[in-house]
Enzyme design. Structure first.
Site, short mmCIF file in Angstrom:
data_model
loop_
_atom_site.label_atom_id
_atom_site.label_comp_id
_atom_site.label_asym_id
_atom_site.label_seq_id
_atom_site.Cartn_x
_atom_site.Cartn_y
_atom_site.Cartn_z
N HIS A 505 0.91 -0.98 0.08
CA HIS A 505 0.05 -0.16 0.08
C HIS A 505 0.95 1.26 -0.02
CE1 HIS A 505 -3.65 2.41 1.60
NE2 HIS A 505 -2.54 3.22 1.88
N GLU A 506 1.91 1.41 1.05
CA GLU A 506 2.62 2.42 1.07
C GLU A 506 3.39 2.64 -0.24
OE1 GLU A 506 1.97 4.70 3.10
OE2 GLU A 506 0.57 3.45 4.19
N HIS A 509 1.68 4.35 -2.58
CA HIS A 509 1.69 5.96 -2.42
C HIS A 509 3.16 6.54 -3.13
CE1 HIS A 509 -1.99 6.90 -0.39
NE2 HIS A 509 -1.46 6.14 0.62
ZN LIG Z 1 -2.70 5.32 2.11
#
Ligand SMILES: [Zn+2]
Length: 720
Positions: A505-506, A509
């Site tokens: 997830h990170e 980003h």
């Molecule tokens: Zn997030």
């Protein structure tokens, strides 16, 4: 060459980390520019300050070893003085306003102060100490006043407005036109176009809101801290795991101490065999800031009233209308309709879960809200026979990281290679990311382990945003941060599967920041509408459990054996357990947040009892007694003290996009399908905020998102 660091001056979110940003319209007290604080700084205070020198480091990474805490404030002041001079120069330019002398000049202003802030805030997140904490309290309000003075500068806004009115005839490129549009929008949304009287009223409201929301947060902290349960009898710890017991043991008190920290709360509610104690903790949790000294009710009513009033002054029907105007959902009704489509199947499933747990209990007693976690876990163990400790040896940090990098290579043709650069802590690893031609795209740094100076959770941050103005191409420096427990020297760092998902997830980003091809910092990064920005992160979580990916990275750290299929199957099957409850508590809170902010100022002015209003709303939607909203209004700091007002729904909204977006790969029957991945790269990861989020999504997907994949993903029938 000193790399000029550019950043978007007027965006509240510019520097805040993805996953935890703030999009409050303005949370600071506004002041007339005449009241701006004195920024005088002497040459001797600036002597040897690294922020005023060239950074002779690889890729312009901050020279962490040379930067001392005492360097920040003088450099910040010097940077603010430079910025004021640059703004004055724009305003006093005798030439008529043009794109270059106004919009571009504004985009370029403030390079020194940007560099200071882009170095300061990531360090506050990972290396906090008393001096940085003190500096944060000083710099934060000063900066808010500075940016407010810019947006309320009439002469400056007149120039921006003049360029904006000529936009059709300027023959600007797509990116330049977008920069003009977003710059103008920011001024207008902050209230720059209002008459002086109304502006003064808005400024007063902002100032009062800043006091109220700070007080709300402090009350909540105080009432959360005030509640503890001390256990001195070993029998009262029945069911608790040894490591949990160790983590709540207090040597001084010679007792196990339960507080209201969310992870302590959930662990105790799940594990404890003592129904009475579970009820006491549950009541403590749900009654925070509900009465007495730390009661938040009067504060939150006033916040709702003032936000409604401010929205009306700006020409909107409600605060929710104001907030959603620039989000994907567009209108409060659009967001509410969406929530209700998930609410109905979620609530139906929650009722089934309640019945299953009552069946497990039998007729000994009637199931209540404080029983939920405990019996849900019993049911999970019974149904799926899954022990997390069986899984962890297959998820070693190094192998998982390599897996994420391999995914990026297969999807986006980029490579990451470890490099030696200055770092802020010895545990940090750094990588250079390059495109398929070997062209440098940016620096990526990973700070994965918990320590006392680091805040909790996981987040992405930037030490430098991208920009490419007048031939000076500057690429980003991006970090990922997690809080894994650091293993003893020589032992592997083994991860829970949820932590693997968080890492991907990170990294999503991170790639959103690293792959950008946008030239202007205002929209080159991960900033964007609250209900869109989680999409590039959440979609990558889907790869973690794909068999083809698992083969690549989920190997036993000792034997190299790929994770057994039956273990994966049980893991995936268990993923939807208790989803009715999780969906219902989340959507209930989202609806509450939305309804508080859909009030007109007249409606809001009639509310005197926050609890009665809340009960009325939740009854309307049919919430069952056994489920509490994830947050009650009195402790809903996302919405009354943070940046999520009328925006708590956004996590789930992003899930529409990631579930539907990943389906594009499933439809292509290839999780690395080059054509789909190419569109995802071009329209999402490279495009920043080039267009409105729904347009970007349509370019990637070729259609509007469907909600069905989200419902299926949560185990709900779609009925269509
Ligand atoms: Zn997030």
């Amino acid at each position: 060459m000193k790399l000029k660091q550019l950043a978007t001056l007027l965006s509240a979110t510019a520097i805040l980390a993805a996953c935890s940003g703030s999009d409050e319209a303005s949370t600071s007290a506004n002041q007339e520019s005449g009241d701006l604080p004195d920024m005088t700084v002497t040459d001797s205070e600036l002597a040897g300050n690294p922020f005023l020198e060239e950074w002779d480091t690889p890729f312009g990474v901050p020279p962490f070893a040379e930067i001392e805490d005492s360097h920040f404030l003088p450099a910040f002041k010097k940077g603010v003085l430079e910025l004021r001079a640059e703004i004055d120069a724009i305003v006093n330019n005798p030439e008529p306003p043009t794109f270059v002398n106004t919009i571009l000049a504004l985009e370029k202003a403030g390079s020194t102060v940007s560099q200071v802030r882009y170095t300061f805030y990531p360090l506050v997140g990972t290396e906090l100490n008393d001096e940085l904490r003190q500096l944060q309290q000083e710099i934060g309000p000063m900066w808010s006043r500075e940016t407010d003075a810019i947006t309320f500068n009439d002469e400056l806004f007149k120039r921006v407005q003049a360029v904006y009115e000529q936009r059709e005839s300027l023959d600007l490129g797509e990116q330049e036109a977008r920069l003009l549009e977003l710059t103008h929008r920011r001024f207008v949304r902050a209230g720059a176009g209002l008459t002086d009287d109304v502006k003064a009223e808005v400024a007063d409201i902002n100032s009062r809101l800043s006091v109220l929301t700070t007080q709300f947060a402090q009350n909540l902290l105080a009432s959360t801290k005030a509640f503890t349960i001390e256990l001195t009898d070993e029998a009262d710890t029945a069911g608790l795991s040894e490591d949990f017991k160790a983590s709540i043991w207090d040597d001084e008190k010679q007792a196990w101490v339960l507080g209201l920290n969310r992870s302590v709360y959930e662990t105790f509610m799940t594990q404890s065999e003592n129904r009475e104690l579970r009820k006491r903790l549950f009541d403590g949790y749900t009654n925070r800031s509900n009465s007495g000294e730390y009661d938040n009710s009067p504060l939150l009513i006033e916040v709702a009233q003032l936000r409604a009033k401010r929205a009306e002054l700006m020409g909107y029907a409600s605060h929710a209308h104001y907030q959603l105007d620039v989000r994907m959902a567009k209108t409060p009704q659009g967001a509410e309709d969406f929530l209700l489509r998930v609410w109905e199947p979620g609530l139906a499933q929650a009722k089934q879960e309640r019945a299953d747990m009552q069946a497990l209990i039998g007729d000994e007693f009637t199931f209540e809200g404080h029983d939920w976690w405990h019996y849900s876990e019993k049911l999970r163990a019974q149904r799926f026979n899954l022990d997390e400790n069986q899984l962890k040896p297959y998820f070693e940090l190094g192998a998982v990281t390599d897996g994420a990098f391999e995914m990026a290579k297969r999807l986006f043709n980029v490579t990451l290679e470890e490099i030696e650069v200055p770092v802020w802590n010895d545990v940090v690893t750094a990588y250079e990311i390059k495109d398929e031609e070997g062209e440098h795209l940016g620096v990526f740094m990973m700070d994965m382990f918990a320590r006392d100076s680091k805040r909790g959770g996981a987040w992405m941050n930037s030490y430098r945003p991208t920009s490419n103005i007048e031939g000076e191409r500057i690429r980003p420096i991006v970090t990922n941060n997690m809080n894994l427990s650091k293993p003893p020297e020589g032992s592997p760092a083994l991860m829970r599967f949820s932590e693997v998902e968080t890492l991907f997830h990170e990294f999503g980003h991170g790639l959103h920041g690293l792959l950008t091809q946008i030239d202007y910092p205002t929209f080159s990064g991960v900033d964007g509408p609250r209900d869109y920005t989680e999409f590039p992160a959440q979609i990558l979580e889907h790869w973690t459990s794909q068999p083809l990916m698992l083969e690549l990275y989920a190997r036993h750290y000792e034997t190299g054996e790929v994770i057994p299929t039956d273990l994966v199957e049980r893991l995936l099957a268990a993923a939807n357990h208790n989803q009715g409850f999780a969906t219902t508590e989340y959507v209930a809170a989202s609806l509450l947040d939305l309804r508080w902010h859909m009030l007109s100022s007249e409606e809001a002015s009639k509310i005197t009892d926050a609890k009665a209003f809340e009960e009325k709303i939740l009854d309307e939607y049919g919430l069952i007694d056994e489920i509490e909203p994830r947050y009650r209004s009195q402790y809903f700091s996302h919405t009354f003290a943070g940046g999520y007002s009328a925006g708590y729904y956004a996590y789930l909204w992003s899930e529409i996009l990631d579930a539907d977006g990943f389906n594009a790969f499933l439809e292509a029957e290839d999780i690395f399908d080059p054509e789909t991945a190419g569109r995802l790269k071009k329209w999402i990861y490279e495009a920043g905020g080039l267009r409105e989020a729904d347009e970007l999504y349509r370019e990637f997907r070729g259609k509007d998102p469907s909600i069905d994949p989200l419902l299926e993903g949560r185990g709900f029938a779609t009925g269509s």
